[in-house]
Every structure is written in C-alpha cells, then in structure tokens.
Scaffold this motif. Structure first.
Motif, PDB file in Angstrom:
ATOM      1  N   GLN A 102       0.862  -1.185   0.000  1.00  0.00           N
ATOM      2  CA  GLN A 102       0.000   0.000   0.000  1.00  0.00           C
ATOM      3  C   GLN A 102       0.895   1.231   0.000  1.00  0.00           C
ATOM      4  N   CYS A 103       0.679   2.093  -0.976  1.00  0.00           N
ATOM      5  CA  CYS A 103       1.539   3.266  -1.131  1.00  0.00           C
ATOM      6  C   CYS A 103       0.909   4.507  -0.516  1.00  0.00           C
ATOM      7  N   GLU A 104       1.746   5.479  -0.191  1.00  0.00           N
ATOM      8  CA  GLU A 104       1.281   6.736   0.400  1.00  0.00           C
ATOM      9  C   GLU A 104       0.277   7.441  -0.494  1.00  0.00           C
ATOM     10  N   SER A 105       0.400   7.278  -1.803  1.00  0.00           N
ATOM     11  CA  SER A 105      -0.500   7.946  -2.747  1.00  0.00           C
ATOM     12  C   SER A 105      -1.854   7.248  -2.841  1.00  0.00           C
ATOM     13  N   SER A 106      -2.017   6.139  -2.118  1.00  0.00           N
ATOM     14  CA  SER A 106      -3.172   5.235  -2.141  1.00  0.00           C
ATOM     15  C   SER A 106      -3.104   4.224  -3.288  1.00  0.00           C
ATOM     16  N   ALA A 107      -2.060   4.277  -4.105  1.00  0.00           N
ATOM     17  CA  ALA A 107      -1.854   3.247  -5.135  1.00  0.00           C
ATOM     18  C   ALA A 107      -1.501   1.927  -4.450  1.00  0.00           C
ATOM     19  N   VAL A 108      -1.763   0.834  -5.139  1.00  0.00           N
ATOM     20  CA  VAL A 108      -1.401  -0.496  -4.659  1.00  0.00           C
ATOM     21  C   VAL A 108      -0.417  -1.091  -5.662  1.00  0.00           C
ATOM     22  N   ILE A 109       0.668  -1.661  -5.155  1.00  0.00           N
ATOM     23  CA  ILE A 109       1.647  -2.353  -5.990  1.00  0.00           C
ATOM     24  C   ILE A 109       1.670  -3.805  -5.565  1.00  0.00           C
ATOM     25  N   GLU A 110       1.636  -4.709  -6.539  1.00  0.00           N
ATOM     26  CA  GLU A 110       1.777  -6.132  -6.277  1.00  0.00           C
ATOM     27  C   GLU A 110       3.122  -6.577  -6.826  1.00  0.00           C
ATOM     28  N   ALA A 111       3.862  -7.349  -6.050  1.00  0.00           N
ATOM     29  CA  ALA A 111       5.178  -7.823  -6.473  1.00  0.00           C
ATOM     30  C   ALA A 111       5.289  -9.321  -6.251  1.00  0.00           C
ATOM     31  N   SER A 112       5.885  -9.987  -7.210  1.00  0.00           N
ATOM     32  CA  SER A 112       6.186 -11.411  -7.067  1.00  0.00           C
ATOM     33  C   SER A 112       7.624 -11.622  -7.515  1.00  0.00           C
ATOM     34  N   TYR A 113       8.186 -12.720  -7.057  1.00  0.00           N
ATOM     35  CA  TYR A 113       9.596 -13.008  -7.307  1.00  0.00           C
ATOM     36  C   TYR A 113       9.707 -14.448  -7.817  1.00  0.00           C
ATOM     37  N   ASP A 132      11.966 -16.049  -9.383  1.00  0.00           N
ATOM     38  CA  ASP A 132      13.265 -16.681  -9.144  1.00  0.00           C
ATOM     39  C   ASP A 132      14.154 -15.674  -8.415  1.00  0.00           C
ATOM     40  N   ALA A 133      15.364 -16.078  -8.088  1.00  0.00           N
ATOM     41  CA  ALA A 133      16.263 -15.237  -7.286  1.00  0.00           C
ATOM     42  C   ALA A 133      16.755 -13.998  -8.018  1.00  0.00           C
ATOM     43  N   GLU A 134      16.548 -13.926  -9.321  1.00  0.00           N
ATOM     44  CA  GLU A 134      17.063 -12.824 -10.129  1.00  0.00           C
ATOM     45  C   GLU A 134      15.999 -11.845 -10.621  1.00  0.00           C
ATOM     46  N   THR A 135      14.717 -12.159 -10.401  1.00  0.00           N
ATOM     47  CA  THR A 135      13.637 -11.419 -11.062  1.00  0.00           C
ATOM     48  C   THR A 135      12.560 -10.962 -10.088  1.00  0.00           C
ATOM     49  N   ALA A 136      12.051  -9.765 -10.325  1.00  0.00           N
ATOM     50  CA  ALA A 136      10.857  -9.269  -9.633  1.00  0.00           C
ATOM     51  C   ALA A 136       9.847  -8.872 -10.707  1.00  0.00           C
ATOM     52  N   ARG A 137       8.602  -9.248 -10.517  1.00  0.00           N
ATOM     53  CA  ARG A 137       7.514  -8.784 -11.378  1.00  0.00           C
ATOM     54  C   ARG A 137       6.682  -7.829 -10.552  1.00  0.00           C
ATOM     55  N   VAL A 138       6.652  -6.586 -10.992  1.00  0.00           N
ATOM     56  CA  VAL A 138       5.974  -5.532 -10.248  1.00  0.00           C
ATOM     57  C   VAL A 138       4.771  -5.057 -11.052  1.00  0.00           C
ATOM     58  N   ARG A 139       3.592  -5.161 -10.444  1.00  0.00           N
ATOM     59  CA  ARG A 139       2.360  -4.702 -11.096  1.00  0.00           C
ATOM     60  C   ARG A 139       1.988  -3.350 -10.504  1.00  0.00           C
ATOM     61  N   ARG A 145      -0.157  -2.331 -15.147  1.00  0.00           N
ATOM     62  CA  ARG A 145       0.903  -2.812 -16.033  1.00  0.00           C
ATOM     63  C   ARG A 145       1.896  -3.622 -15.212  1.00  0.00           C
ATOM     64  N   THR A 146       2.409  -4.690 -15.787  1.00  0.00           N
ATOM     65  CA  THR A 146       3.404  -5.514 -15.109  1.00  0.00           C
ATOM     66  C   THR A 146       4.778  -5.247 -15.697  1.00  0.00           C
ATOM     67  N   TYR A 147       5.734  -4.985 -14.824  1.00  0.00           N
ATOM     68  CA  TYR A 147       7.111  -4.717 -15.205  1.00  0.00           C
ATOM     69  C   TYR A 147       7.980  -5.883 -14.748  1.00  0.00           C
ATOM     70  N   GLU A 148       8.850  -6.344 -15.612  1.00  0.00           N
ATOM     71  CA  GLU A 148       9.795  -7.407 -15.258  1.00  0.00           C
ATOM     72  C   GLU A 148      11.141  -6.753 -14.996  1.00  0.00           C
ATOM     73  N   LEU A 149      11.614  -6.878 -13.754  1.00  0.00           N
ATOM     74  CA  LEU A 149      12.832  -6.221 -13.322  1.00  0.00           C
ATOM     75  C   LEU A 149      13.872  -7.262 -12.921  1.00  0.00           C
ATOM     76  N   THR A 150      15.140  -6.892 -13.050  1.00  0.00           N
ATOM     77  CA  THR A 150      16.250  -7.798 -12.756  1.00  0.00           C
ATOM     78  C   THR A 150      17.006  -7.305 -11.531  1.00  0.00           C
ATOM     79  N   ILE A 151      17.467  -8.240 -10.721  1.00  0.00           N
ATOM     80  CA  ILE A 151      18.176  -7.886  -9.488  1.00  0.00           C
ATOM     81  C   ILE A 151      19.407  -7.026  -9.798  1.00  0.00           C
ATOM     82  N   ALA A 152      19.691  -6.108  -8.884  1.00  0.00           N
ATOM     83  CA  ALA A 152      20.831  -5.204  -9.035  1.00  0.00           C
ATOM     84  C   ALA A 152      21.525  -5.061  -7.680  1.00  0.00           C
TER      85      ALA A 152
END
Length: 105
Positions: free
Chosen positions: A27-38, A40-47, A51-58
C-alpha cells in the motif's frame, strides 16, 4: 490399474515446481497499490497502474533492488510493514525520483 500408477508418477514429477509464485501487496502513500512477485532469485515482477514490469536484481547496499523498464523497485525488510519504494531509473544506472513509497500489507 498398474498401468495408471506410472502415469500418475510422471504427472507428479512434471509438476514439481508448479506451485504459483506468491504475490505480495504493498500500500503506497499515494493510495496506489503495488503487487510484487519473485519468480526466481534474479527477477521481480511488479504490477503498478495496470501494467506488469519485469525487473532484474541489481546491487544494493541494503535490502533488495531490482531494475528495468526505466523503473527501480527497492525493498527493505520482510513481512507486513516492510518498506518498498518505486523509483525512476536512469539509463546511466542511477536512481531517479521516487514514484511511490509503500508498505507491505
């Protein structure tokens, strides 16, 4: 009957790792909701914003940090109350402005 036993075993073996990836809600301060799943150990999927974004560990000094698609997802802690921020991510690898500040439900 014996013919079906090996088929059942094959079905079970093929499904190892079929469990769905847990999704965490923030739950974000702006009232937006973000869903995240992982997945594997290298990837996050952030909704975010339908829209779903596929991000890589850094590399990060603390917490877990994922980058990609001009965004950066940085989490600290685990369980309810864990902090997370969504940032802009610049092409030169630097962190940009904060898009959202959130807390895990």
């Amino acid at each position: 009957m014996r013919l079906f036993a090996p088929l059942s075993l094959v079905s079970v073996l093929l499904c190892v790792g079929c469990a769905p990836t847990p999704t965490y809600t923030y739950q974000c301060e702006s009232s937006a909701v973000i869903e995240a799943s992982y997945p594997d150990a290298e990837t996050a999927r952030v909704r975010y914003q339908d829209r779903t974004y596929e991000l890589t560990i850094a590399v990060s000094a603390s917490g877990a940090r994922y980058v990609g698609e001009q965004l950066e997802w940085w989490t600290k802690g685990s369980g309810a109350g864990a902090e997370a921020r969504l940032f802009q991510h610049h092409a030169n690898g630097t962190t940009g402005d904060t898009v959202e500040s959130c807390v895990r439900k």
